[in-house]
Design an enzyme around this catalytic site. Structure first.
Site, PDB file in Angstrom:
ATOM      1  N   LYS A   1       0.839  -1.206   0.000  1.00  0.00           N
ATOM      2  CA  LYS A   1       0.000   0.000   0.000  1.00  0.00           C
ATOM      3  C   LYS A   1       0.871   1.251   0.000  1.00  0.00           C
ATOM      4  CE  LYS A   1      -3.623   2.449   2.537  1.00  0.00           C
ATOM      5  NZ  LYS A   1      -4.676   2.356   3.573  1.00  0.00           N
TER       6      LYS A   1
ATOM      7  N   HIS B   1      -2.360 -31.843 -33.836  1.00  0.00           N
ATOM      8  CA  HIS B   1      -3.573 -31.051 -33.607  1.00  0.00           C
ATOM      9  C   HIS B   1      -4.446 -31.671 -32.513  1.00  0.00           C
ATOM     10  CE1 HIS B   1      -2.493 -28.590 -37.018  1.00  0.00           C
ATOM     11  NE2 HIS B   1      -2.383 -29.671 -37.765  1.00  0.00           N
TER      12      HIS B   1
END
Length: 529
Positions: free
Chosen positions: A142, A290
């Site tokens: 932060k 494939h």
């Protein structure tokens, strides 16, 4: 020199994974950065001869509750969170004798590793939920404008170089990068905790994990690498990992060109199929094109299995991807190197194999650690589909022979082999196979056809080896007798299929007329993609 530099004068180190810790800490000390640390981290640093200040000295409060409370203190979080350019913040920390902390080096308790241990007790899981670590990470992230938060050991060398280049300071860009990485780390950590606890049936004794589908799907997988493009050049793509260090996503690439999106998809299909076979019983080789197998075989050796897999369809195998379930030796590598192959995935390679493949510089070699993937996720518009992975296997005892003729022992072995392969072929799927010389071999594969009859015809059309005396596997039932008749006309003498069609009786009658042996499995293996 950059003008957005912030000096690091004090660093708090508290890490579970101590990889690279000592070298990084020495780099910090070389810039006169004070080290503050906790528990096992401070012990490791002291043993390396480094001067370390205990966290209790900083806070004026001892570690307590078995280490549950040590960094949860205003002198820690105030030191991290105060904004250096805010006069009120500076006055407040000065009034309370809070010392600035400019860098936080934290990695978190190995929660998911603990939660996945066989027989782990629930209390052990709970004790490995890190509280102080994530709190410090969030505080530092932060306040990244003033504080550097380091959560990845892989960042240590880069940060050491930047500190050396900037006399012990870090740039705003680096602090911002580290902060984003830190928030991703805590998000993934919390997601792992939530997912694990959600699956535990009872919070006492040994953890009992239920196998129901989760109420919430949490997918927070860090980036492994960006890829040149996706399935096609106009699509962007990247690879992410689940953090397990296993499977294709974490496989070690030993050589070759950068992996493409399609390479990775094919390698995953390859490894999933070849993993059907126990490497201690049979060497297995599959060749994928494939995402569908064009050849698969088992053998006494990798070389034998490869030759038989290639023999099934050497034309389609050109430019394919190989999956091998055993260590690849030099003899097998010598033969494989004769074919143009895009990539190979295997658990290991002998030095002789690596030396032979080294001459094929573009060949991608991957060394894989097997992964257990219990669920399959598929994105659809507006959401996700989730299902259990298809891990179901059958044995001879599970088969129901429904024809007058019983399959021969050799046919039975071929049927079970064909069934394993068919499970990994896009539906509608028909696989022709045979069992010879003690091992299974595909001889024709019909994949992804809209009609089961067309799959049977296509598999027969693609066959280079003779189909006479072969067996056929169908991933789902034959809805009509024409599919059975097609495989019989192609030369198959035995068939394995799920059964369950309203016309099963007609299909069985057709098999009996042709003297075909047929086994029902009672399960199907649709594979839609």
């Amino acid at each position: 020199m950059p003008t957005d530099l912030k000096p690091i004068r004090r660093a708090l180190l508290s890490v579970t994974d101590k990889t690279g810790l000592i070298d990084f800490a020495r780099a910090l000390v070389s810039h006169n950065i004070e080290l503050v640390s906790t528990g096992g981290t401070s012990k490791a640093l002291r043993e390396a001869g480094l001067t370390v200040r205990d966290i209790s000295d900083l806070t004026g409060f001892p570690e307590m509750l078995d280490g549950r409370v040590k960094t949860l203190h205003p002198k820690v979080h105030g030191g991290i969170l105060h904004i250096r350019d805010n006069a009120e913040h500076v006055a407040a920390v000065n009034a309370h004798a809070i010392e600035p902390i400019d860098m936080v080096v934290v990695n978190l308790y190995a929660f998911e590793k603990t939660a996945s241990k066989p027989g782990v007790a629930f209390h052990e899981i709970v004790e490995n939920i890190d509280i102080g670590g994530p709190s410090m990470v969030r505080s530092a992230a932060k306040n990244f404008a003033d504080v550097a938060i380091v959560t990845a050991t892989s960042d240590y060398p880069l940060l050491a170089e930047e500190l050396a280049a900037n006399s012990g300071s870090l740039t705003h860009a680096t602090r911002w990068r580290l902060a984003k990485q830190a928030f991703a780390t805590t998000a993934a950590y919390d997601a792992g905790i939530a997912s694990a606890l959600e699956s535990i049936a009872e919070p006492s004794g040994p953890a009992v994990f239920v196998e129901s589908l989760p109420q919430t799907i949490r997918v927070i997988d860090p980036l492994v690498s960006t890829l040149r493009y996706g399935e096609n050049p106009h699509q962007k793509a990247a690879l992410y990992t689940d953090g397990s260090g296993k499977g294709v996503a974490s496989a070690l690439q030993l050589q070759g060109k950068e992996l493409s999106y399609n390479n990775i998809v094919d390698l995953d299909a390859c490894w999933e199929l070849v993993s059907e076979f126990d490497s201690t019983s049979d060497a297995a080789v599959v060749i994928i094109k494939h995402t569908n197998p064009c050849g698969a075989s088992t053998g006494a050796t990798v070389l034998e299995a490869y030759r038989r897999a290639l023999e099934a369809d050497p034309v389609s195998a050109f430019g394919g991807v190989l999956g091998i379930n055993r260590e690849v030796d030099g003899e097998a590598a010598e033969e494989i190197a004769k074919l143009f192959v895009e990539a190979i995935v295997a658990p290991s390679y002998t030095p002789e194999a690596l030396a032979r493949f080294a001459s094929k510089k573009n060949l991608r070699l991957l060394q894989i650690t097997p992964a257990d993937t219990p669920r399959v996720l598929k994105q659809v518009s507006g959401g996700l589909l989730v299902q259990d992975a298809d891990r179901l296997r059958i044995a001879e005892a599970d088969l129901k022979i429904v024809t007058e003729r019983q399959p021969t022992p050799e046919e039975l072995r071929a049927l079970l082999f064909a069934w394993r392969i068919c499970k990994h072929v896009k539906s509608n799927a028909i696989v022709y196979a045979r069992f010879s010389q003690g091992h299974g071999q595909t001889v024709g594969i019909g994949a992804g056809q809209m009609s089961r009859v067309d799959a049977a015809r296509f598999g027969a059309m693609k066959a280079i080896l003779s189909l006479t005396g072969s067996v056929a596997a169908s991933d789902a039932f034959f809805p009509f007798a024409d599919g059975l008749e097609t495989v019989a006309e192609a030369g198959a003498t035995a068939v394995i299929q799920p059964g369950g069609s309203v016309r099963d009786a007609e299909v069985i009658e057709a098999a009996n007329k042709r003297g075909i042996a047929m086994a029902f499995t009672g399960i199907r293996h649709f594979r839609h993609g």
